[in-house]
Design an enzyme around this catalytic site. Sequence first.
Site, PDB file in Angstrom:
ATOM      1  N   ARG A  57       0.816  -1.282   0.246  1.00 41.56           N
ATOM      2  CA  ARG A  57      -0.098  -0.003   0.106  1.00 41.56           C
ATOM      3  C   ARG A  57       0.779   1.178  -0.085  1.00 41.56           C
ATOM      4  NH1 ARG A  57      -1.906   2.122   4.589  1.00 41.56           N
ATOM      5  NH2 ARG A  57      -2.185   0.159   5.643  1.00 41.56           N
ATOM      6  N   TYR A 115     -14.721  17.041 -16.408  1.00 38.65           N
ATOM      7  CA  TYR A 115     -15.144  15.513 -16.799  1.00 38.65           C
ATOM      8  C   TYR A 115     -16.232  15.777 -15.762  1.00 38.65           C
ATOM      9  CZ  TYR A 115     -14.952  10.510 -16.079  1.00 38.65           C
ATOM     10  OH  TYR A 115     -15.380   9.231 -15.947  1.00 38.65           O
ATOM     11  N   ASP A 189      -5.653  18.406 -15.468  1.00 37.98           N
ATOM     12  CA  ASP A 189      -6.030  16.958 -15.748  1.00 37.98           C
ATOM     13  C   ASP A 189      -5.643  16.817 -17.157  1.00 37.98           C
ATOM     14  OD1 ASP A 189      -7.139  14.641 -16.773  1.00 37.98           O
ATOM     15  OD2 ASP A 189      -9.185  14.901 -15.457  1.00 37.98           O
ATOM     16  N   LYS A 214      -7.378   5.619 -19.884  1.00 35.69           N
ATOM     17  CA  LYS A 214      -7.524   6.012 -21.104  1.00 35.69           C
ATOM     18  C   LYS A 214      -6.369   5.895 -22.078  1.00 35.69           C
ATOM     19  CE  LYS A 214     -11.308   7.308 -19.114  1.00 35.69           C
ATOM     20  NZ  LYS A 214     -11.610   8.708 -18.450  1.00 35.69           N
TER      21      LYS A 214
HETATM   22  C1  PLP Z   1     -12.050   9.122 -17.162  1.00 37.61           C
HETATM   23  C2  PLP Z   1     -11.717  10.256 -16.845  1.00 37.61           C
HETATM   24  C3  PLP Z   1     -11.652  10.575 -15.484  1.00 37.61           C
HETATM   25  C4  PLP Z   1     -11.804   9.464 -14.522  1.00 37.61           C
HETATM   26  O1  PLP Z   1     -10.804   8.418 -14.350  1.00 37.61           O
HETATM   27  P1  PLP Z   1     -11.394   7.128 -14.108  1.00 37.61           P
HETATM   28  O2  PLP Z   1      -9.767   6.282 -14.057  1.00 37.61           O
HETATM   29  O3  PLP Z   1     -12.306   6.488 -14.635  1.00 37.61           O
HETATM   30  O4  PLP Z   1     -11.456   7.269 -12.546  1.00 37.61           O
HETATM   31  C5  PLP Z   1     -11.194  11.964 -15.116  1.00 37.61           C
HETATM   32  N1  PLP Z   1     -10.607  12.844 -16.073  1.00 37.61           N
HETATM   33  C6  PLP Z   1     -11.044  12.614 -17.287  1.00 37.61           C
HETATM   34  C7  PLP Z   1     -10.592  13.820 -18.069  1.00 37.61           C
HETATM   35  C8  PLP Z   1     -11.246  11.352 -17.747  1.00 37.61           C
HETATM   36  O5  PLP Z   1     -11.441  11.209 -19.041  1.00 37.61           O
END
Ligand code: PLP
Length: 399
Positions: A57, A115, A189, A214
């Site tokens: 962890r 998001y 992000d 992604k």
């Molecule tokens: C999918 C996404 C998230 C969240 O990510 P998870 O891995 O699904 O928790 C945050 N920001 C953006 C821009 C995303 O496309």
Amino acid sequence: MKKPVGFGSLCVHETRDTRSNKPHTLPIYATTVFEFESVQQGMDIFQGKEEGHIYSRFGNPTIDAVAEKIALLEAHGLQIAAEGLLVSSGMAAIATLMLGVLKPGDKILTQGNLYGGTTELFARVLQPLGFDLVYADLKDLGQIEQLLASTPSIRIVYFETPANPTLACVDMEAIAGLARKYERYTAVDNTFCTPYLQQPLRFGIDFVVHSTTKYLNGHGNSTAGAIIGRDKSLMKDKVWRTMKLVGTNCNPFDAWLINNGLKTLELRMERHCSNAMRAAQFLEKHSKVAKVNYVGLPSHPDHELASRQMRCFSGMLSFELTGGMQAGIDFINKLRFCVLAPTMGDVDTLAMHPASMSHSAVPREIRLLNGITDGLVRLSVGIENIEDILADLDQALLP
Ligand SMILES: *Cc1c(COP(=O)(O)O)cnc(C)c1O
């Protein structure tokens, strides 16, 4: 090695030393804990006098190797020793960062078109804990400066560029400059871009978060997130400690899958960009399409800003069909090659209709204010052969 006596002991103990000669690729360290050679070594590792792992962890060789690689990519070509952490999802990355660097009473300055999960995290989890939100148009630098000057409790400016689903961009260098002047943090992000297309640290941003789910993984088989910070001690004292204590850590198998994906990141992103450009150009000329949102097109309002901030224009685009809601639904139902799935950044081309899916719970007026019209379709253009993608779009646009 220890020599077990009983049958049960034989079942329980490892019978050989698991260290081998150097493995060619990163192994999955599926172990919860790490043994110490002596009490002294255990003390030294716990106190940070000796490098070593303790408990997964807190950190694990597989996870740490991938976190470090993403940090190196975000800082590539820059004179910054960035620190990276891998966590259990993109949402965990955002939540861990905020819990780590903010305290109740602090405010987050952000934008309306984040998001969806992030907007919900802020409103439903962080706000009730005392982390307040200030929403502003982050293109309006005068307004940002006025807010930073008048509201000392704003601790962090948090945003996405380009943002979902109209790909609106904001000026990272200008916002980082203002935040530095007023001694506030900035976080971006960078999921839509990956460090290959855009490096927020280059523009003075303090923290970068990713949903590695992604593009970084890219193959749709791992859910995880990353936090990268330019200040190592802040990352260690605040962010890593929060991850370790809240338990938002990644696991070795997901980290390993990300590592496999990262090997082809540059090649994939080049292809995502060139395929998306071809798809955007095709759609822009089509009579059934009212508008295409792609930052690579000179018609996009933020094309120039994106050209300054991004190496190329990503695989994400959206477009408006002239026929509204029904046209959007019909188009998606007619797709045969592109996949109907509410994610992005995978190797295959994914389509989504925000008005009936990701944003169906959002009141129509608010949707429209954020450019999410009834006939808007979002495409995450994959790395397949472009002829197959264009042929599918073409047949799905037929009456
Ligand atoms: C999918 C996404 C998230 C969240 O990510 P998870 O891995 O699904 O928790 C945050 N920001 C953006 C821009 C995303 O496309």
